[in-house]
Design a protein around this motif. Structure first.
Motif, PDB file in Angstrom:
ATOM      1  N   LEU A   1      -1.966 -25.966  33.031  1.00 62.96           N
ATOM      2  CA  LEU A   1      -1.567 -24.608  32.672  1.00 62.96           C
ATOM      3  C   LEU A   1      -2.176 -23.619  33.665  1.00 62.96           C
ATOM      4  CD1 LEU A   1      -1.878 -24.562  28.777  1.00 62.96           C
ATOM      5  CD2 LEU A   1       0.190 -24.671  30.141  1.00 62.96           C
TER       6      LEU A   1
ATOM      7  N   ASP B   1      -2.614 -20.282  33.534  1.00 65.61           N
ATOM      8  CA  ASP B   1      -3.520 -19.261  32.999  1.00 65.61           C
ATOM      9  C   ASP B   1      -4.367 -19.834  31.871  1.00 65.61           C
ATOM     10  OD1 ASP B   1      -1.447 -19.643  31.304  1.00 65.61           O
ATOM     11  OD2 ASP B   1      -0.802 -17.563  31.197  1.00 65.61           O
TER      12      ASP B   1
ATOM     13  N   LEU C   1      -6.391 -17.949  28.636  1.00 67.67           N
ATOM     14  CA  LEU C   1      -6.026 -18.270  27.259  1.00 67.67           C
ATOM     15  C   LEU C   1      -7.228 -18.788  26.475  1.00 67.67           C
ATOM     16  CD1 LEU C   1      -2.520 -19.975  27.594  1.00 67.67           C
ATOM     17  CD2 LEU C   1      -3.043 -17.795  26.516  1.00 67.67           C
TER      18      LEU C   1
ATOM     19  N   ARG D   1      -0.766 -13.011  35.027  1.00 71.74           N
ATOM     20  CA  ARG D   1       0.637 -13.423  35.007  1.00 71.74           C
ATOM     21  C   ARG D   1       1.478 -12.592  35.966  1.00 71.74           C
ATOM     22  NH1 ARG D   1       1.636 -14.645  28.536  1.00 71.74           N
ATOM     23  NH2 ARG D   1       0.386 -16.570  28.495  1.00 71.74           N
TER      24      ARG D   1
ATOM     25  N   TYR E   1       3.103  -5.585  32.948  1.00 74.07           N
ATOM     26  CA  TYR E   1       4.362  -6.061  32.370  1.00 74.07           C
ATOM     27  C   TYR E   1       5.553  -5.231  32.829  1.00 74.07           C
ATOM     28  CZ  TYR E   1       2.062  -9.506  29.471  1.00 74.07           C
ATOM     29  OH  TYR E   1       1.351 -10.592  29.047  1.00 74.07           O
TER      30      TYR E   1
ATOM     31  N   ALA F   1       9.429 -10.859  26.462  1.00 80.18           N
ATOM     32  CA  ALA F   1       7.985 -11.104  26.435  1.00 80.18           C
ATOM     33  C   ALA F   1       7.170  -9.860  26.792  1.00 80.18           C
ATOM     34  CB  ALA F   1       7.637 -12.269  27.357  1.00 80.18           C
TER      35      ALA F   1
ATOM     36  N   TYR G   1       0.929 -15.234  22.681  1.00 83.12           N
ATOM     37  CA  TYR G   1       0.560 -15.808  23.975  1.00 83.12           C
ATOM     38  C   TYR G   1       0.548 -17.336  23.960  1.00 83.12           C
ATOM     39  CZ  TYR G   1      -0.852 -11.050  25.002  1.00 83.12           C
ATOM     40  OH  TYR G   1      -0.851  -9.690  25.184  1.00 83.12           O
TER      41      TYR G   1
ATOM     42  N   GLN H   1       5.228 -19.242  24.874  1.00 82.15           N
ATOM     43  CA  GLN H   1       5.182 -19.814  26.216  1.00 82.15           C
ATOM     44  C   GLN H   1       5.728 -21.241  26.174  1.00 82.15           C
ATOM     45  OE1 GLN H   1       4.312 -17.694  28.602  1.00 82.15           O
ATOM     46  NE2 GLN H   1       3.912 -16.209  26.981  1.00 82.15           N
ATOM     47  N   ARG H   2       6.694 -21.535  27.042  1.00 86.54           N
ATOM     48  CA  ARG H   2       7.345 -22.840  27.013  1.00 86.54           C
ATOM     49  C   ARG H   2       6.384 -23.993  27.288  1.00 86.54           C
ATOM     50  NH1 ARG H   2      12.631 -23.178  30.518  1.00 86.54           N
ATOM     51  NH2 ARG H   2      13.094 -21.469  29.054  1.00 86.54           N
TER      52      ARG H   2
ATOM     53  N   ARG I   1       4.463 -24.662  24.099  1.00 90.61           N
ATOM     54  CA  ARG I   1       5.298 -25.271  23.064  1.00 90.61           C
ATOM     55  C   ARG I   1       5.529 -26.759  23.343  1.00 90.61           C
ATOM     56  NH1 ARG I   1       8.647 -20.673  23.628  1.00 90.61           N
ATOM     57  NH2 ARG I   1      10.230 -21.968  24.620  1.00 90.61           N
TER      58      ARG I   1
END
Length: 358
Positions: A45, A47, A51, A113, A192, A242, A290, A294-295, A298
């Motif tokens: 991952l 980030d 996280l 991000r 963002y 998002a 967060y 996120q794919r 998941r």
């Protein structure tokens, strides 16, 4: 009679508020704990450190200041625990340090991000996450130290006001609100907004023609096929979901608390309970916002869930079962004496059909 009705209404409102606060507390503990396990067990991952930091801060808040809000604060808290001067100072310090650590950590995650999306091939433009998180905790520690300069708490017979809103920072409350909420909000909005502009620019860019594709004819059907639809969608609308959720959640949870910090202490103390628990709901919303959105997270969560759950026995459907049984009955194992014999004249016919060598 009117006093009894008013008392019952206040008791019902306090009970409902206490139930909602307990739900927020449980969601923060379970959600952040599950997300932390998934992130730690998922290598790759991008980030992950940010996280992990966000989960750790949320868990610290859910294990320290949120139980104090349930036990020692007025409704929707129970208000049954009376804190002395030293525990009250500790509660003020934790609140004044963990809340900026959370908001600044969210802003650092948004900026990370943004750099990953805008500058994916320039790792030198991204500072190391350890340095960024060290600066976050240094700023949070300084902002927490400001709470020690506030007025001392009231003696035990009076209700304990150990929060930041109820005079915990004294004259430093506006400065604390600007550094803890206004600065992270501006950083998050800028990050963002940049992500949305990049996604929208990519959506507006026309697709490149494939190699070897034939040029489009000038017929009427060809012209009609390139007309836009009757209801055109906003380019980059899916990519804006998002950023809109992240900025909207930050504003909905932290803007009331920041505005209450800028208000006078007497007015802030009146709205202390609802404003505080609206801010605490951010700790429960972060794992879903967060994590589940996120794919990669998941996919990792689904993989870990499949590994943890026992596999069900193989289920035979009726057609597959009949076909399997018929195949076994029609093709038994053949012994050496039961093997089909080859026709004796087959080699002779093949030799007659082949042309002779000259």
């Amino acid at each position: 009679m009117a006093n009894t009705t008013g008392l019952n209404t206040s008791e019902v409102a306090g009970s409902v508020g206490l139930i909602l606060a307990a739900i927020v507390e449980a969601a923060a503990l379970l959600g952040n704990g599950a997300l932390l396990v998934v992130v730690l067990r998922t290598p790759g991952l991008r980030d992950a450190l940010y996280l992990v930091h966000l989960c750790v801060v949320d868990l610290l808040a859910a294990a320290s200041i949120m139980p104090l809000g349930l036990l020692a604060a007025p409704p929707p808290g129970l208000g049954r625990v009376r804190l002395g001067p030293a525990p009250c100072h500790a509660a003020r310090f934790l609140s004044a340090a963990l809340l900026p650590a959370c908001t600044l950590g969210v802003a650092a995650l948004g900026l990370a991000r943004y750099r990953l999306i805008v500058h994916p091939l320039r790792p030198g433009a991204r500072p190391p996450p350890g340095l960024v998180l060290t600066a976050v905790w240094a700023a949070a520690g300084l902002l927490g130290a400001l709470s020690l300069l506030g007025p001392p708490p009231a003696p035990p017979p009076a209700p304990a006001r150990c929060s930041v809103l109820a005079g915990g920072l004294g004259p430093f409350r506006p400065l604390w609100a600007l550094l803890a909420f206004a600065l992270p909000a501006l950083l998050l909005l800028g990050a963002y907004s940049g992500i949305f502009l990049v996604a929208r620019r990519a959506a507006l860019r026309p697709p490149r023609p494939a190699r070897g594709s034939r040029p489009r004819s000038d017929s009427l059907d060809s012209r009609l096929s390139i007309l836009p639809p009757l209801r055109p969608r906003l380019p980059g609308g899916k990519a804006a979901l998002a950023p809109a959720l992240a900025v909207g959640q930050f504003a909905a949870c932290w803007l009331p608390y920041g505005c209450a910090c800028l208000a006078p202490a007497a007015q802030a103390a009146v709205a202390e309970a609802p404003v505080t628990w609206v801010a605490y709901s951010a700790f429960a919303a972060h794992p879903f916002l967060y994590g589940l959105l996120q794919r990669p997270v998941r996919r990792a969560l689904g993989r870990l869930a499949r590994q943890a759950l026992p596999r069900p026995p193989r289920a035979w459907h009726l057609p597959a079962l009949l076909q399997h049984l018929q195949g076994r009955s029609e093709s038994p194992a053949l012994g050496p004496s039961e093997a089909p014999e080859q026709a004796p004249d087959l080699p002779r016919r093949q030799s007659l059909s082949m042309p002779g060598a000259t």
